[in-house]
Design an enzyme around this catalytic site. Structure first.
Site, PDB file in Angstrom:
ATOM      1  N   CYS A 114      14.463  -0.698   0.999  1.00 49.21           N
ATOM      2  CA  CYS A 114      14.643  -0.299  -0.488  1.00 49.21           C
ATOM      3  C   CYS A 114      16.084   0.035  -0.657  1.00 49.21           C
ATOM      4  O   CYS A 114      16.740  -0.349  -1.622  1.00 49.21           O
ATOM      5  CB  CYS A 114      13.821   0.882  -0.931  1.00 49.21           C
ATOM      6  N   CYS A 210       6.680   5.594  -0.711  1.00 49.69           N
ATOM      7  CA  CYS A 210       6.279   5.899  -2.060  1.00 49.69           C
ATOM      8  C   CYS A 210       5.467   5.042  -2.842  1.00 49.69           C
ATOM      9  O   CYS A 210       4.795   5.442  -3.758  1.00 49.69           O
ATOM     10  CB  CYS A 210       7.607   5.889  -2.864  1.00 49.69           C
TER      11      CYS A 210
END
Length: 398
Positions: A114, A210
Site C-alpha cells: 500500500c 485495514c
C-alpha cells in the site's frame, strides 16, 4: 535562503503541503501542527475500500467513519479536504496481490504494498498535481538531509516504529515526503491532539491490515481465491503424513497453535507447500534460519549495492515488524542479494520483509531492504525439506 521547519526554502505561508489524512489521530495531528505553523495545508483522504464489516468496525482505516472523521478535522482546522476514490486501484495493487501471495504459500505484508504503490506513488503524484511542495504523513519515522538527498531514520518512539513497512520507499519519494511525528512519542501526539481540540484525540489506532474484517484474513482470501481453502495433508519434515488440513490459508510459517494434529511432540509449521497443498511441520529447530535471499531490493545506502566488498557489509536486520534489528551481514554477488543472520531467526517465511539498519538504536539509519524470496535453515533441516519437496515433485510427474 533559509529553510523552514520542513527543510524547504521559503516561509511556511508560501509552502503548500498535502497531508495524507486517514481519519486517525496521527495524520490529524500532522495537519494541525502544520496549520498552526502557518503552512498552506491541504488534506487528502483516500477511499480504499468499502465493505460493511470494515466500514463500521472500530479501528479500520480509509473507509466510512474514517473519511467522515478526516472531513470533520479538516473543517475544524479550516483547511480544504478532498476524498479520492482509489478503491479499484487499492484492490488491484494491494488486495489481489495479498491473496495471490497467500495462495502461493507466502506470508505477505499488504501495508508495504500500500505504501509502495497507492500512498507513496499515486498519492504523491496527486500532491504534485495540487502544486504541493511536500507530502506529509503521520508515519512514525524520521527523515533528514543527507548530502543532496534525504535519508530515513528510526523514530524516537520505537514502540511505534513504522520503518519496517516503509523500506520500499524510493529515494525520489523520500526527498518529497515529510514525517512530522518522527521525533515525538505517541503520548505527546495525543496531548497535541487535545490541545488542538481535535475530535479524534481519543480515537483508537487503526489495525495493521485495514481491509480485513475482525482481523480474519482467511475469510477474504478464501473469497478471492477459493483454492486457498482446498484440503490437503499435514506432513512431518521427516516424511510422515500426520493428518489433514482444511486449507493452507489457515497456516503460516512459525505457527504452533491450531495445527490440527496431536502427536505428543511440539510441532511448528516450517513450510507451506502450496503446489501440493501440504502443510509441512517439524520441531522448533527446523525453523532456525541463518540466511535469507532477497528479491525486489530497495537499497538506500550511500554505496551502490553492487559495489559492496566481497566480505559484505555489517548491518542490523529486522525480519518481522515486532522484532528488534539483529546483527547481520549483507552480501551481493552475481545478481543475488542475501543477508546472513549472525544469531539466526525462527519463523521466517517467504513474502516477509527483511529491513536493514545501520545499528539497533532508535537513531539508526534505514538502509532499505527487500522481500524474502527464500531462506536456508540449519543443514539437517534444509536437507530433509529438500528431500521431501523432491519426492513430491517426482510423485507429481509420475
Amino acid at each position: 535562503m533559509s529553510l523552514n521547519s520542513l527543510d524547504l526554502p521559503g516561509k511556511p505561508e508560501d509552502t503548500r503541503v498535502v497531508v495524507a489524512m486517514s481519519g486517525g489521530v496521527d495524520s490529524s495531528v500532522v495537519a494541525g501542527i502544520l496549520k498552526r505553523e502557518g503552512y498552506d495545508v491541504v488534506g487528502v483522504t483516500l477511499q480504499l475500500y468499502d465493505h460493511g464489516a470494515a466500514v463500521h468496525r472500530a479501528g479500520s482505516c480509509c473507509a466510512g467513519q474514517d473519511i467522515e472523521d478526516a472531513r470533520r478535522v479538516s473543517e475544524s482546522l479550516g483547511i480544504p479536504h478532498y476524498v479520492l476514490d482509489y478503491e479499484a486501484r487499492f484492490r488491484e495493487a494491494v488486495i489481489d496481490p495479498f491473496a495471490n501471495s497467500y495462495v502461493s504459500g507466502e506470508t505477505p505484508i499488504p501495508c508495504v504494498s500500500c505504501n509502495q504503490t497507492v500512498k507513496f506513488a499515486d498519492l504523491l503524484q496527486t500532491a504534485r498535481d495540487l502544486g504541493a511542495d511536500a507530502l506529509a504523513t503521520g508515519h512514525y519515522i524520521r527523515s533528514r538531509a543527507n548530502g543532496a538527498h534525504r535519508a530515513l531514520y528510526r523514530p524516537v518512539d520505537t514502540d511505534r516504529d513504522q520503518s519496517y513497512f516503509l523500506f520500499a520507499t524510493t529515494q525520489e519519494q523520500i526527498d518529497y515526503l515529510r514525517f512530522p511525528l518522527g521525533h515525538l512519542p505517541k503520548a505527546q501526539v495525543r496531548e497535541i491532539a487535545e490541545e488542538l481540540g481535535l475530535t479524534v484525540a481519543k480515537k483508537q489506532d487503526s489495525q495493521d491490515i485495514c481491509f480485513v474484517p475482525q482481523g480474519k484474513y482467511s475469510d477474504i482470501i478464501s473469497r478471492l481465491k477459493p483454492e486457498a481453502a482446498n484440503p490437503g495433508d499435514i506432513v512431518h519434515i521427516d516424511g510422515r503424513t500426520l493428518g489433514r488440513h482444511d486449507g493452507i490459508v489457515h497456516y503460516t510459517v512459525g505457527q504452533r497453535r491450531g495445527i490440527g494434529v496431536a502427536t505428543g511432540e511440539a510441532l511448528y509449521v516450517v513450510h507451506l507447500d502450496a503446489a501440493n497443498a501440504r502443510v509441512i511441520v517439524g520441531p522448533r529447530e527446523a525453523l532456525e534460519t541463518h540466511k535469507v535471499f532477497l528479491r525486489d531490493v530497495n537499497w538506500l545506502g550511500d554505496t551502490p549495492i553492487a559495489d559492496l566488498p566481497k566480505s559484505g557489509m555489517e548491518v542490523f536486520a529486522k525480519v518481522r515488524s515486532t522484532r528488534p534489528p539483529r546483527p547481520a551481514v549483507l552480501r551481493h554477488a552475481d545478481g543475488q542479494t542475501w543477508v546472513e543472520l549472525v544469531d539466526g531467526e525462527s519463523g521466517i517465511a517467504p513474502g516477509q520483509a527483511c529491513v536493514l539498519y545501520s545499528d539497533d538504536s532508535n537513531a539508526a539509519r534505514v538502509f532499505g531492504g527487500g522481500f524474502i524470496g527464500r531462506s536456508e535453515r540449519e543443514p539437517q533441516a534444509e536437507e530433509m525439506l529438500r528431500r521431501l519437496m523432491a519426492n513430491a515433485d517426482k510423485a507429481s510427474a509420475a
